[in-house]
Design a protein around this motif. Structure first.
Motif, PDB file in Angstrom:
ATOM      1  N   ILE A 199       0.872  -1.102  -0.043  1.00  0.00           N
ATOM      2  CA  ILE A 199      -0.110   0.241   0.114  1.00  0.00           C
ATOM      3  C   ILE A 199       0.806   1.360  -0.090  1.00  0.00           C
ATOM      4  O   ILE A 199       1.917   1.369   0.837  1.00  0.00           O
ATOM      5  CB  ILE A 199      -0.989  -0.009   1.242  1.00  0.00           C
ATOM      6  N   ASP A 200       0.639   2.149  -0.958  1.00  0.00           N
ATOM      7  CA  ASP A 200       1.408   3.396  -1.077  1.00  0.00           C
ATOM      8  C   ASP A 200       0.891   4.233   0.031  1.00  0.00           C
ATOM      9  O   ASP A 200      -0.208   5.000  -0.072  1.00  0.00           O
ATOM     10  CB  ASP A 200       1.155   3.800  -2.457  1.00  0.00           C
ATOM     11  N   ILE A 201       1.626   4.371   1.108  1.00  0.00           N
ATOM     12  CA  ILE A 201       1.226   5.233   2.369  1.00  0.00           C
ATOM     13  C   ILE A 201       1.096   6.849   1.945  1.00  0.00           C
ATOM     14  O   ILE A 201       0.124   7.444   2.446  1.00  0.00           O
ATOM     15  CB  ILE A 201       1.940   5.220   3.315  1.00  0.00           C
ATOM     16  N   ASP A 202       1.776   7.227   0.971  1.00  0.00           N
ATOM     17  CA  ASP A 202       1.801   8.644   0.586  1.00  0.00           C
ATOM     18  C   ASP A 202       0.322   8.752  -0.110  1.00  0.00           C
ATOM     19  O   ASP A 202      -0.334   9.849   0.085  1.00  0.00           O
ATOM     20  CB  ASP A 202       2.935   9.134  -0.392  1.00  0.00           C
ATOM     21  N   LYS A 203       0.043   7.696  -0.884  1.00  0.00           N
ATOM     22  CA  LYS A 203      -1.012   7.878  -1.791  1.00  0.00           C
ATOM     23  C   LYS A 203      -2.231   7.974  -0.910  1.00  0.00           C
ATOM     24  O   LYS A 203      -3.350   8.712  -0.985  1.00  0.00           O
ATOM     25  CB  LYS A 203      -1.197   6.853  -2.853  1.00  0.00           C
ATOM     26  N   VAL A 204      -2.237   6.963   0.180  1.00  0.00           N
ATOM     27  CA  VAL A 204      -3.317   6.973   1.108  1.00  0.00           C
ATOM     28  C   VAL A 204      -3.471   8.348   1.812  1.00  0.00           C
ATOM     29  O   VAL A 204      -4.605   8.748   1.963  1.00  0.00           O
ATOM     30  CB  VAL A 204      -3.022   5.898   2.256  1.00  0.00           C
ATOM     31  N   LYS A 205      -2.448   9.076   2.140  1.00  0.00           N
ATOM     32  CA  LYS A 205      -2.481  10.037   2.892  1.00  0.00           C
ATOM     33  C   LYS A 205      -3.108  11.365   2.162  1.00  0.00           C
ATOM     34  O   LYS A 205      -3.935  12.034   2.397  1.00  0.00           O
ATOM     35  CB  LYS A 205      -0.981  10.488   3.267  1.00  0.00           C
ATOM     36  N   SER A 206      -2.638  11.258   0.675  1.00  0.00           N
ATOM     37  CA  SER A 206      -2.999  12.305   0.103  1.00  0.00           C
ATOM     38  C   SER A 206      -4.498  12.179  -0.368  1.00  0.00           C
ATOM     39  O   SER A 206      -5.461  13.193  -0.632  1.00  0.00           O
ATOM     40  CB  SER A 206      -2.124  12.805  -1.057  1.00  0.00           C
ATOM     41  N   THR A 222      -8.798   3.223  -2.594  1.00  0.00           N
ATOM     42  CA  THR A 222      -7.583   3.513  -3.305  1.00  0.00           C
ATOM     43  C   THR A 222      -7.553   3.026  -4.597  1.00  0.00           C
ATOM     44  O   THR A 222      -6.781   3.717  -5.476  1.00  0.00           O
ATOM     45  CB  THR A 222      -6.417   2.848  -2.490  1.00  0.00           C
ATOM     46  N   SER A 223      -8.551   2.057  -5.017  1.00  0.00           N
ATOM     47  CA  SER A 223      -8.390   1.880  -6.397  1.00  0.00           C
ATOM     48  C   SER A 223      -8.779   2.929  -7.483  1.00  0.00           C
ATOM     49  O   SER A 223      -9.852   3.733  -7.215  1.00  0.00           O
ATOM     50  CB  SER A 223      -9.225   0.648  -6.591  1.00  0.00           C
ATOM     51  N   PRO A 224      -7.650   3.315  -8.258  1.00  0.00           N
ATOM     52  CA  PRO A 224      -7.825   4.457  -9.060  1.00  0.00           C
ATOM     53  C   PRO A 224      -9.201   4.614 -10.198  1.00  0.00           C
ATOM     54  O   PRO A 224      -9.827   5.221 -10.470  1.00  0.00           O
ATOM     55  CB  PRO A 224      -6.707   4.506  -9.966  1.00  0.00           C
ATOM     56  N   THR A 234       2.276  -3.151   5.903  1.00  0.00           N
ATOM     57  CA  THR A 234       2.708  -2.899   4.409  1.00  0.00           C
ATOM     58  C   THR A 234       4.006  -2.725   4.216  1.00  0.00           C
ATOM     59  O   THR A 234       4.668  -1.628   4.613  1.00  0.00           O
ATOM     60  CB  THR A 234       1.564  -2.258   3.686  1.00  0.00           C
ATOM     61  N   ILE A 235       4.671  -3.080   3.130  1.00  0.00           N
ATOM     62  CA  ILE A 235       5.929  -2.605   2.696  1.00  0.00           C
ATOM     63  C   ILE A 235       5.759  -2.200   1.305  1.00  0.00           C
ATOM     64  O   ILE A 235       5.279  -3.048   0.540  1.00  0.00           O
ATOM     65  CB  ILE A 235       6.924  -3.593   2.839  1.00  0.00           C
ATOM     66  N   GLY A 290       6.041  -2.210  -2.595  1.00  0.00           N
ATOM     67  CA  GLY A 290       6.733  -2.916  -3.521  1.00  0.00           C
ATOM     68  C   GLY A 290       6.833  -4.643  -2.792  1.00  0.00           C
ATOM     69  O   GLY A 290       7.186  -5.373  -3.870  1.00  0.00           O
ATOM     70  N   GLN A 291       6.557  -4.583  -1.681  1.00  0.00           N
ATOM     71  CA  GLN A 291       6.961  -6.074  -1.104  1.00  0.00           C
ATOM     72  C   GLN A 291       5.459  -6.696  -0.702  1.00  0.00           C
ATOM     73  O   GLN A 291       5.512  -8.041  -0.555  1.00  0.00           O
ATOM     74  CB  GLN A 291       7.847  -6.028  -0.143  1.00  0.00           C
ATOM     75  N   GLY A 292       4.345  -6.010  -0.731  1.00  0.00           N
ATOM     76  CA  GLY A 292       3.229  -6.656  -0.202  1.00  0.00           C
ATOM     77  C   GLY A 292       2.621  -6.144   1.284  1.00  0.00           C
ATOM     78  O   GLY A 292       3.324  -5.373   1.834  1.00  0.00           O
ATOM     79  N   SER A 293       1.352  -6.819   1.333  1.00  0.00           N
ATOM     80  CA  SER A 293       0.536  -6.447   2.737  1.00  0.00           C
ATOM     81  C   SER A 293       0.407  -7.496   3.374  1.00  0.00           C
ATOM     82  O   SER A 293      -0.051  -8.536   2.895  1.00  0.00           O
ATOM     83  CB  SER A 293      -0.554  -5.520   2.251  1.00  0.00           C
ATOM     84  N   THR A 294       0.034  -7.420   4.812  1.00  0.00           N
ATOM     85  CA  THR A 294      -0.559  -8.336   5.582  1.00  0.00           C
ATOM     86  C   THR A 294      -1.491  -7.748   6.373  1.00  0.00           C
ATOM     87  O   THR A 294      -1.399  -6.676   6.975  1.00  0.00           O
ATOM     88  CB  THR A 294       0.610  -9.059   6.428  1.00  0.00           C
TER      89      THR A 294
END
Lengths: 120, 723
Positions: B351-358, B390-392, B423-424, B426-430
């Protein structure tokens, strides 16, 4: 007639039995070739054997060869999910081979009356 | 008239299900590298049986697909075809198609209308054979010959699977009957508290009699009776516990109820989206109350869909970033104390946290300033807020209104569990779901606030402590905190949160502030908060009853219990208390900021590094109330990264932290040219001289011990160091 039905698939075994009983025969079920062979050597008098071809451990054809080796001459009819012609090529001495499908009620009846004729 | 075999159709459906799951299990063992002739044989036979019996009941489409599967397995068995990922995919597609067809049959067994065999599927299933077997086309009878070659075990009988009909050792019971039984059991267990109460009352009467009429000849008899009653109640309560446990066990079901259908569903979904995945499932043997299992499949499926839709990238994209082309989604469960933990993880994009934030800011879920102050964990948690997706592009599967907020709601409110995500990029989420084993009876802690009883479920409570009133530190804006185990824990008075209406009680005593305070420390994930209560009352196993519908809006109360004294007591909802407490704190610190904002020190930027979320929070608010601009970091490494990215005017750091401790951080910072002269203050609970020396050695400017932490000393130190 007393008929032995051998099939590892309980459902198809029961369907075969249902057809035979509808035709007025007495049936005994066996879940595999070993059980079937034991019942045959048990002194129980069967007049016909219907056996599935594809079973774990011992196949229907192997069972047929085994009981013929033991000098048991009872009519042996193989039931198969595949083309009966293949099985008959493999073991031409079989008394009959039927395809397991929805026509089984008719084909079973036909083959049974065939078997009974020469005996009479 | 000959018999009509189609009346066996529903039996066939049952049988087919059994064989399909056998094949599916077998395939996954093969995928994991099992190379067992008997296993392949068994798979072949299952396919063969499906083929045969479906043909007998006139389900030709099924029999044709089964035939194709059988051909593939037969080629594998004879060695003319190598089992590989493509073959396994083809086989899975085949059995999935059969399950679909069987489901159609199950819906209308009297007259099933099956479509013709799917052309594409035919090609898919035929493909491995046409490419690999050109040299040696497979004769149809080959399977029989193979059978001949197998070692024949004749009449020994012991190794032959027993297939006789057995007398069933189970009884079918209608679920509502079982539910009723368990509900009654719960009531019986709860009534134990009432029995205890009666015993105590009798004991009180005995005392009274003793004091007023000590020579009464009945007294010894009453005493004896009282003792026997006490023993009986005790013995009975033991039996009740056992009875209740056994009753509950009857309703426990393995997670496989939910998990088993998952891998097929995921494969189908993946295919429809053109993605390749491998679905790994473990822990499906773990048992949970059926009540929970029933409500679990929707949230789990939603999370899995999300993992597939948002997490796993397309094969091309994955290969570009150096990942295996086939994505991996795992669903696992394990037991952790009185909780069952279910983890859903993917090795996708994360999950792109910056995207989540914005996005959260854009959607007005959170203000920009507020978003700046949130930690990574808190930012990720924003995806659970209502109205967030978050899905565009809104695809068919995810992002159709039912969102993560619903997932969270059903887990937290209905199942009394917790959900979190790590979440990391590029590496996935749990996603981690924590659930209680059963909802039937829960352990609750009863306490008193403003002379009214309240309670909390035990799994949310971290500790209970009594501390002297004066050990509470007052920091910024009248906010309070206490140090527990090397951590700042915010202290909130429960009275302020619950807002109990003032009762007009004439007899109310004048309250003399007690020198000791009773704290109930609640923990949700890593975060702790201490709530002041008046007194602890009791700890009991009770049935929590849901609120009637018209009261559902009350977020703070998640249910009611009936105590031994026949009182109705509200069960407080721990997560709601947290939210309310935070709002209260933010309101007070805002006031504070408005007052002091005029001093204008807002250009001074400070980095606070501490692994305890509540400590970070308190230090941050304290500093902010003095007008400093604060950034937080979760450990030494995080701190170092942040310090390198942006130049701070001062750094405050804890000592004991995972990954990199405060000493190393200090040493590393001093190696940086830009941090040669920046003040670094170590804040710790360690009070040893040696540590202080070490702090100075690595280059710290000041060393403040948490136990004598006073806000003024920190602020004074800072002011001195900053000049």
């Amino acid at each position: 007639m007393r008929i032995l039905v051998i099939d590892d698939d309980i459902l198809s075994c029961e369907m075969t039995v249902a057809i035979l009983e509808e035709l007025g025969h007495k049936t005994i079920m066996a879940a595999n070739a070993v059980e079937g062979a034991e019942l045959l050597g048990d002194g129980s008098e069967f007049e016909v054997v219907f056996s599935d071809l594809n079973m774990p451990m011992v196949s229907g054809i192997e069972l047929f060869r085994e009981i013929r080796e033991q000098q048991i001459t009872i009519p042996f009819i193989l039931l198969t999910g595949d083309d009966p012609a293949d099985a008959l090529t493999l073991e031409p001495k079989l008394d009959g081979c039927l395809m397991k499908d929805f026509t089984l009620p008719e084909t079973l009846e036909a083959i049974l009356s065939d078997i009974m004729k020469p005996q009479e | 008239m000959a018999i009509d075999l189609t009346k066996f159709v529903s039996r066939f459906v049952e049988e087919a299900h059994e064989h399909l799951s056998k094949i599916s299990d077998g395939l996954s063992s093969l995928e994991q590298g099992a190379d067992d002739a008997e296993l392949i044989n068994a798979l072949f036979r299952s396919a063969h049986t499906i083929k045969g019996s479906s043909r007998m009941v006139k389900l030709i489409t099924i029999s044709e697909v089964a035939h194709l599967i059988e051909d593939l397995l037969s080629a594998i068995r004879s060695g003319t075809l190598q089992f590989n990922a493509d073959v396994s995919q083809a086989l899975y597609s085949g059995i999935d198609e059969i399950s679909r067809l069987v489901d159609i049959v199950a819906e209308n067994p009297a007259d099933p209308k099956l479509p013709a065999v799917d052309e594409k599927l035919c090609q898919l299933l035929a493909a491995p054979l046409s490419s690999d077997c050109c040299e040696s086309p497979l004769p149809k009878a080959v399977e029989n010959e193979i059978d001949d070659k197998l070692v024949i075990k004749t009449t020994q009988g012991d190794s032959v699977p027993e297939q006789k009909l057995k007398v069933s050792d189970t009884v079918r019971v209608q679920l509502p009957k079982l539910d009723q039984l368990i509900k009654l059991m719960g009531e019986v267990v709860s009534s134990r508290a009432r029995m205890d109460q009666r015993v105590n009352e009798l004991h009180g009467l005995e005392r009274m009699l003793e004091n007023s009429d000590a020579l009464n000849p009945l007294l010894p008899k009453i005493k004896k009776f009282n003792r026997s009653l006490k023993n009986d109640v005790l013995a009975q309560s033991l039996l009740m516990d056992e009875l209740h446990d056994s009753a509950l066990l009857m309703r426990m079901l393995p997670l496989s109820m939910v998990f088993d259908s998952v891998s097929r569903l995921m494969r189908e979904l993946a295919r429809s989206m053109g993605k390749k995945i491998e679905c790994v499932i473990s822990g499906s043997e773990i048992e949970l109350d059926r009540q929970i299992i029933d409500q679990l499949s929707d949230p789990i499926l939603h999370l899995l869909r999300n993992a597939l839709d948002h997490g796993i990238e397309s094969s091309e994209q994955r290969q570009k970033t150096g990942k295996p082309a086939v994505g991996r989604i795992s669903l696992s469960a394990y037991q952790d104390g009185s909780w069952v933990v279910i983890e859903i993880s993917d090795d996708g994009a994360g999950i792109d946290i910056d995207k989540v934030k914005s996005k959260a800011v854009r959607k007005g879920i959170i203000s920009e300033e507020l978003a700046k102050g949130l930690t990574q964990d808190e930012l990720v948690d924003l995806i659970f807020t209502p109205g967030f997706s978050t899905s565009p592009i809104i695809t068919e599967m995810s992002g159709r209104g039912v969102g993560m907020d619903v997932v969270k709601r059903s887990i937290v409110i209905e199942l009394k569990g917790l959900v979190s995500v790590t979440t990391i990029l590029g590496q996935g989420s749990t996603f981690t779901i924590r659930l209680p084993l059963s909802l039937a009876v829960m352990r609750v802690l009863l306490f008193e606030v403003d002379s009214l009883p309240f309670c909390l479920t035990a799994q949310h409570i971290a500790t209970l402590v009594r501390i002297p009133r004066d050990s509470i530190m007052v920091i910024a804006g009248g906010r309070q905190a206490v140090i527990l185990d090397n951590e700042f824990v915010p202290v909130v008075s429960l009275v302020d949160i619950i807002k109990v209406p003032k009762l007009k009680k004439a007899t109310k005593l004048k309250i003399v502030p007690h020198p000791m305070l009773q704290l109930v420390v609640i923990q949700i994930r890593l975060e702790k908060m201490a709530f002041i209560v008046d007194a602890l009352l009791d700890e009991q196993d009770l049935v929590i009853k849901p609120l009637p519908k018209h009261l559902h809006k009350i977020e703070m109360v998640s249910g009611m219990v009936v105590t031994g004294k026949n009182e109705l007591v509200s069960v407080l909802h721990a997560p709601a208390l947290f939210t309310a407490a935070r709002k209260l704190q933010q309101a007070s610190s805002k006031k504070e900021q408005n007052n002091e904002g005029a001093f204008g020190t807002d250009t001074v930027k400070i980095l606070v590094v501490d692994d305890s979320p509540s400590t970070r929070e308190i230090e941050k608010e304290l500093l902010e109330s003095y007008g400093y601009q604060v950034t937080v970091a979760e450990d030494g490494q995080d701190g170092l990264n942040k310090a390198k990215a942006e130049l701070f005017d001062a750094v405050l750091t804890d000592v004991e932290m995972p990954i990199m401790d405060g000493f190393s951080l200090t040493a590393k910072l001093r190696e940086e040219e830009s941090y040669q002269a920046v003040p670094i203050i170590i804040i710790t609970s360690r009070e040893q001289e040696e540590d202080k020396r070490r702090g100075v050695q690595v280059g710290a400017d000041a060393y403040i011990v948490k136990n004598d932490f006073e806000q003024s000393s920190l602020i004074d130190t800072l002011k001195t160091l900053l000049g």
